[in-house]
Design a protein around this motif. Structure first.
Motif, PDB file in Angstrom:
ATOM      1  N   SER A   1      79.353 -61.004 -28.413  1.00  0.00           N
ATOM      2  CA  SER A   1      78.774 -60.596 -27.128  1.00  0.00           C
ATOM      3  C   SER A   1      79.813 -60.598 -26.016  1.00  0.00           C
ATOM      4  CB  SER A   1      77.614 -61.524 -26.759  1.00  0.00           C
ATOM      5  OG  SER A   1      78.079 -62.857 -26.581  1.00  0.00           O
ATOM      6  N   ILE A   2      80.925 -61.358 -26.247  1.00  0.00           N
ATOM      7  CA  ILE A   2      81.986 -61.432 -25.239  1.00  0.00           C
ATOM      8  C   ILE A   2      83.108 -60.466 -25.568  1.00  0.00           C
ATOM      9  CG2 ILE A   2      83.714 -62.938 -24.200  1.00  0.00           C
ATOM     10  CD1 ILE A   2      81.773 -65.259 -24.680  1.00  0.00           C
ATOM     11  N   CYS A   3      83.565 -60.527 -26.800  1.00  0.00           N
ATOM     12  CA  CYS A   3      84.739 -59.722 -27.157  1.00  0.00           C
ATOM     13  C   CYS A   3      84.372 -58.323 -27.622  1.00  0.00           C
ATOM     14  CB  CYS A   3      85.552 -60.426 -28.229  1.00  0.00           C
ATOM     15  SG  CYS A   3      84.683 -60.541 -29.814  1.00  0.00           S
ATOM     16  N   ASN A   4      83.087 -58.060 -27.930  1.00  0.00           N
ATOM     17  CA  ASN A   4      82.715 -56.772 -28.492  1.00  0.00           C
ATOM     18  C   ASN A   4      81.324 -56.369 -27.991  1.00  0.00           C
ATOM     19  OD1 ASN A   4      83.359 -54.565 -29.966  1.00  0.00           O
ATOM     20  ND2 ASN A   4      82.897 -55.461 -31.972  1.00  0.00           N
ATOM     21  N   PRO A   5      81.181 -56.075 -26.654  1.00  0.00           N
ATOM     22  CA  PRO A   5      79.864 -55.717 -26.106  1.00  0.00           C
ATOM     23  C   PRO A   5      79.404 -54.384 -26.708  1.00  0.00           C
ATOM     24  CG  PRO A   5      81.573 -55.293 -24.507  1.00  0.00           C
ATOM     25  CD  PRO A   5      82.242 -56.013 -25.639  1.00  0.00           C
ATOM     26  N   PRO A   6      78.108 -54.033 -26.567  1.00  0.00           N
ATOM     27  CA  PRO A   6      77.587 -52.784 -27.143  1.00  0.00           C
ATOM     28  C   PRO A   6      78.358 -51.570 -26.610  1.00  0.00           C
ATOM     29  CG  PRO A   6      75.796 -54.205 -26.449  1.00  0.00           C
ATOM     30  CD  PRO A   6      77.052 -54.841 -25.942  1.00  0.00           C
ATOM     31  N   VAL A   7      78.522 -50.584 -27.472  1.00  0.00           N
ATOM     32  CA  VAL A   7      79.277 -49.371 -27.155  1.00  0.00           C
ATOM     33  C   VAL A   7      78.321 -48.171 -27.206  1.00  0.00           C
ATOM     34  CG1 VAL A   7      81.125 -47.844 -27.907  1.00  0.00           C
ATOM     35  CG2 VAL A   7      81.431 -50.329 -28.015  1.00  0.00           C
ATOM     36  N   VAL A   8      78.440 -47.249 -26.196  1.00  0.00           N
ATOM     37  CA  VAL A   8      77.671 -45.999 -26.170  1.00  0.00           C
ATOM     38  C   VAL A   8      78.663 -44.849 -26.134  1.00  0.00           C
ATOM     39  CG1 VAL A   8      75.987 -44.599 -24.919  1.00  0.00           C
ATOM     40  CG2 VAL A   8      75.753 -47.106 -24.970  1.00  0.00           C
TER      41      VAL A   8
END
Length: 768
Positions: free
Chosen positions: A567-574
C-alpha cells in the motif's frame, strides 16, 4: 633402606656355576682406622655460652693401612645450637659425658634439629677398598637427670632413639624405634652393606636422635651419650682386587639386540693374588653371574636396572662365591674386591595414554587447551620424560612440559597427535621439525597417541544486495538465483539462516532464492550463511543466531532484505484513456511518417511512472518511445501497430522490446490503444508490348485482351492510366483493351497501372 631394583631375576645369561673346595679363614691384613669421641672434655655453662658451643667434642683419630679419616668441622655438633645446646653429666669410667634434649614426638624425625651429628670423610688409597663396618656408643635415658655444676631432678626421659647414616648425600642406613635404657649401655651397630664400602673418597653423615618421652612430670627430656666410636676396616692387604677403569655403561635392553661391553672397554690395574674371578652383582652386591670376562655378558635380556662389575682377587679356597650370595658379606676366605664399574640397563616404556579424542574450534581467538588431568599416563618407565605433539605423519610440532600447556587455537585446522616419550640420557633428534617416528636416536619409547582434531570454520562473505520487496500484494517476492554470492566459507556443514534485525531465527532455507518474502509483512530481515562442525545446537527457529548457538560455528556477514507494504511502495495503478487517431500512413516512400505532436492525449491515469508503448496487434512490444510523435513509421513496412500508454509503480519487469505485454511483472496498467495503419501500395509490374498501331484509317486499334499482364501490385484501389510520353494523363480506362488508339493521331503513349489508397487526388485527364 636397602631395596634392590632387581630382585632374584632369572638372569640365565649370568648363571655360571662356580664350585670351590674347602676355604681358609680370612687373614686380617691390618688394623682398622678409628674415630673416637670420648666426650671427656665436656664443658657447659649458660653464663659464658659454652652450653651452645660443641667445639670441645673433638675426636681421637687413628688412620691405618691406606685409610685416612677426617672429621668435618673438627667436632660433633647439633643444628641451631642456640636452641639446641648441651649439658654435661657423669659418664662411664668416672669421666664426663654429654647430655642433650630429645624430641617430643613419638615418630622418628629424619634430619631433626635436635639430632647429635658428626660428619666423616673417608679417603682410601688407590687400588684399595675399605668398609665403614661399625658404630659404637654408650647411651642412657635416666629417670633422674644430673648436670655437673648444675641442677638435677626428675627426667621426662625419652623411651626411643634412632640413627640415620648418609653416604655422599644419599641415605644408606636408618634404624628407628630402638628402646633407650635407664643405665649406661653400650650400643653396637655392625654395617655389612655394600653401601658402606669405600673406594676412593666418600663422606658419611651420622644422626643420633632420642624421642618419645615417657610422660613424667618434668620439663626436662634428657638423653646422655658417651664414648662414640666409628671403625673403618681395610680389605686384606696381601691381595688387591685392583682398579677398574671404564664405564659407566648404558644399554637399551629388551629390544632383542645384543648388549655386550666391547672387549677392552674395562681395564684392570694393580690386581694381586694367585687367583681371580670376574663378578657381576646387582646394586646391593647380590651375585648375578661369574663370567670369564665382562665382554661375554649379553645384558639385553636382563630387564631394567643397574648391575655392577667387579674383579675378585683371592688366595686359596673361598666359600660363598655363588650366584645368589652377597659378594660383600657372604664370601669367606682370603680375597679382595676391586672397585665396581656400573652397567645401567635401561628399558624405557612410553606408557599408555588414556583420554580424548579431543576436538577444538580453532582460529576464533579463544584459548583451546586440554584440561589438566584429561589425559592420564600409566605404565611409563625411563630416566627422562617428555610430551610430544606431532602431525599425523609424526613430524614434531611441539615439545610441551604437559599437554594442558598447549593452546591449539593458533594452529589452524587439521589433526595432531599427543605422545609421551620415555628416554634415557643421550637421546638425539627430539626437536621441532624432526619426525618422532624416524628421526629419534637413542634409548627411548613412545606411548600410544591421542588425537586432537582442530576444526576451523569460516562463515564466508556474502556479496549482493541489499534487496527490497513490495510485500503483501499476493505476488511472490523471491531473490533471483545467484543474486547472493558466497565466497571464502569453510567447514564440514553449511546452512542458510534468515533472521530479524535482532538475530532471531525466522527460517533455515536450503538457499536464499526459495524464500518468498511476500507473506512476511513489512520490516527488515537479514540473510546469513552459517558454517559449522557436527554437534552444533541452537540452530532452531525462534532462537537467536547471535547468542543461542553452541558448538563450533561461524556466521558470515549479513545481507538485508527490506520488506515494504504494498500500500506504500506500490499503490493502485490506473492506465487511463488515450484519445486521437486512428492514424494511417503511406510508408516506404522515404518521407517521414510521424503522428503530429499533440494529436494523442492521455487522461485519467495514476501511478508513479508511465511509458508510451508501441506493439503489433498481438501485443508484442515494437518500441518504447518517449512520446508517440517521436516514432517515424515510414520504415516499418505495411501493417497495423497499436499505441498505448503504460502506467506503473517501481519494480516493473519485462518492459523490453521483443517481449509481449503479457510478460510484464509488477504493479502496472495499460490504457486503451490507438491504431496506426501503415499503407504501402505497389503499382506492380507490366509485361507485354511494346505495341505499334497504324492509326487514322478508321479501323479500330485495340490491344488484345490479356496482351498486358499485371503482377505484384498491392493497394486498396487500382486504376489503369494512359499518358503521353511526358506523363500527361490521356485517359483512365477500366482496362487497356478498352482503348481504341486509331483516333489518337500519330505519337507514342504509355500505359501504366496505378495502385492507391483512399484519398488520392489529381488522377484526372489533363493532369500529369
Amino acid at each position: 633402606m636397602f631395596k634392590s631394583t632387581f630382585g632374584n631375576k632369572n638372569l640365565a645369561w649370568l648363571v655360571f656355576l662356580f664350585s670351590f673346595l674347602s676355604l681358609n679363614n680370612i687373614q686380617a691384613s691390618g688394623e682398622p682406622a678409628t674415630v673416637s669421641f670420648s666426650l671427656d672434655e665436656c664443658t657447659s655453662y649458660y653464663t659464658d655460652g659454652t652450653n651452645r658451643d660443641f667445639s670441645e667434642f673433638t675426636p681421637e683419630i687413628t688412620n691405618n693401612n691406606g685409610i685416612t679419616i677426617t672429621v668435618l668441622r673438627d667436632h660433633l655438633y647439633r643444628n641451631n645450637p642456640d636452641m639446641n645446646g648441651h649439658s654435661c653429666t657423669p659418664g662411664i669410667n668416672g669421666t664426663e659425658a654429654m647430655c642433650v634434649s630429645s624430641n617430643s614426638s613419638c615418630d622418628f624425625e629424619p634430619n631433626a634439629e635436635r639430632a647429635v651429628r658428626f660428619d666423616l670423610m673417608v679417603d682410601v688409597d688407590a687400588g684399595l677398598t675399605a668398609t665403614l663396618n661399625s658404630l659404637k656408643f654408650h647411651e642412657m635415658a635416666p629417670e633422674m637427670f644430673q648436670w655437673i655444676d648444675g641442677a638435677d631432678g626428675v627426667n621426662n626421659y625419652p623411651t626411643l632413639y634412632g640413627i640415620r647414616v648418609l653416604k655422599d648425600n644419599n641415605v644408606i642406613y636408618e634404624s628407628t624405634d630402638i628402646p633407650t635404657t635407664q643405665d649406661w649401655t653400650e650400643e653396637i651397630f655392625n654395617f655389612d652393606s655394600f653401601d658402606f664400602l669405600v673406594s676412593g673418597i666418600s663422606i658419611f653423615n651420622f644422626e643420633l636422635l632420642a624421642y618419645c618421652p615417657v610422660g613424667a612430670a618434668s620439663l626436662q627430656q634428657v638423653w646422655d651419650l658417651d664414648q662414640i666410636e666409628v671403625e673403618v676396616t681395610p680389605s686384606p692387604s696381601n691381595i688387591k682386587g685392583g682398579t677398574l677403569t671404564g664405564g659407566p655403561f648404558n644399554f637399551c635392553v629388551g629390544d632383542g639386540v645384543a648388549d655386550n661391553i666391547a672387549p677392552g672397554s674395562i681395564t684392570l690395574d694393580g690386581a694381586t693374588g694367585s687367583s681371580s674371578q670376574w663378578v657381576v652383582t646387582d646394586d646391593q652386591g647380590i651375585i648375578l653371574g661369574l663370567p670369564p670376562m665382562p665382554s661375554v655378558v649379553d645384558f639385553d635380556g636382563a630387564g631394567t636396572g643397574t648391575c655392577l662389575i667387579w674383579h675378585l682377587s683371592f688366595e686359596g679356597d673361598l666359600t660363598g662365591v655363588a650366584v645368589g650370595n652377597n659378594a660383600l658379606s657372604d664370601i669367606q676366605g682370603c680375597y679382595a674386591l676391586s672397585n665396581a664399574v656400573t652397567v645401567n640397563r635401561n628399558t624405557p616404556v612410553g606408557g599408555t595414554l588414556a583420554g580424548g579424542t579431543f576436538e577444538f574450534c580453532v582460529g576464533d581467538g579463544q584459548p583451546d587447551n586440554i584440561a589438566p588431568g584429561s589425559i592420564t599416563l600409566t605404565g611409563n618407565v625411563g630416566g627422562n620424560s617428555q610430551w610430544v605433539v606431532t602431525d599425523l605423519d609424526g613430524n614434531i610440532l611441539g615439545l610441551p612440559p604437559m599437554p594442558s600447556a598447549v593452546n591449539f587455537d593458533g594452529a589452524g585446522p587439521g589433526t595432531c597427535l599427543i605422545w609421551h616419550l620415555s628416554f634415557e640420557d643421550g637421546l638425539t633428534g627430539a626437536a621441532v621439525g624432526n619426525n618422532a617416528l624416524s628421526d629419534l636416536d637413542g634409548c627411548y619409547s613412545l606411548s600410544n597417541s591421542i588425537a586432537v582434531v582442530r576444526n576451523e570454520v569460516n562463515g564466508g562473505a556474502l556479496l549482493g544486495g541489499p534487496f527490497e520487496f513490495c510485500v503483501g500484494d499476493g505476488q511472490a517476492d523471491n531473490l533471483a538465483p545467484g543474486s547472493i554470492e558466497l565466497v571464502g566459507n569453510t567447514g564440514a556443514n553449511s546452512q542458510w539462516v534468515v533472521t530479524d534485525e535482532q538475530g532471531m531465527i525466522l527460517g533455515l532455507p536450503p538457499m536464499p532464492s526459495v524464500v518468498d518474502f511476500d507473506g512476511a509483512g513489512p520490516g527488515t530481515c537479514l540473510i546469513w550463511h552459517l558454517s559449522f562442525e557436527t554437534g552444533l545446537t541452537g540452530a532452531v527457529i525462534g532462537n537467536n543466531a547471535l547468542t543461542d548457538l553452541v558448538g563450533c560455528y561461524d556466521l558470515s556477514n549479513s545481507v538485508s532484505v527490506v520488506r515494504t507494504d504494498a500500500s506504500i511502495c506500490n499503490p493502485p495503478v490506473v492506465g487511463g484513456t488515450i484519445t486521437g487517431g486512428p492514424f494511417e500512413f503511406c510508408v516506404g516512400d522515404g518521407v517521414a511518417d510521424n503522428i503530429p505532436a499533440g494529436s494523442i492525449s492521455v487522461s485519467g491515469n495514476t501511478g508513479t511512472s508511465n511509458q508510451w508503448v508501441v506493439t503489433d496487434p498481438q501485443g508484442n512490444i515494437l518500441g518504447l518511445p518517449p512520446m508517440p510523435s517521436a516514432v517515424d513509421f515510414d520504415g516499418a513496412g505495411p501493417g497495423v501497430c497499436l499505441v498505448w500508454n503504460l502506467t506503473y509503480n517501481a519494480g516493473l519487469t519485462g518492459l523490453v522490446p521483443g517481449n509481449n505485454v503479457s510478460a510484464l511483472m509488477g504493479n502496472f496498467a495499460l490504457s486503451n490503444s490507438i491504431s496506426v495503419t501503415r499503407n504501402q501500395p505497389a503499382g506492380g509490374t507490366l509485361a507485354g508490348g511494346p505495341f505499334e498501331f497504324c492509326v487514322g484509317d478508321g479501323v479500330a486499334d485495340n490491344l488484345a485482351a490479356g496482351s498486358i499482364v499485371l503482377s505484384g501490385n498491392s493497394g486498396t484501389n487500382s486504376q489503369w492510366v494512359v499518358t503521353d510520353d511526358q506523363g500527361n494523363i490521356l485517359g483512365l480506362p477500366p482496362m487497356p483493351s478498352a482503348v481504341d488508339f486509331d483516333g489518337a493521331g500519330l505519337g507514342t503513349c504509355l500505359i501504366w497501372h496505378l495502385s492507391f489508397e483512399d484519398g488520392l487526388t489529381g488522377a484526372a485527364v489533363g493532369n500529369n
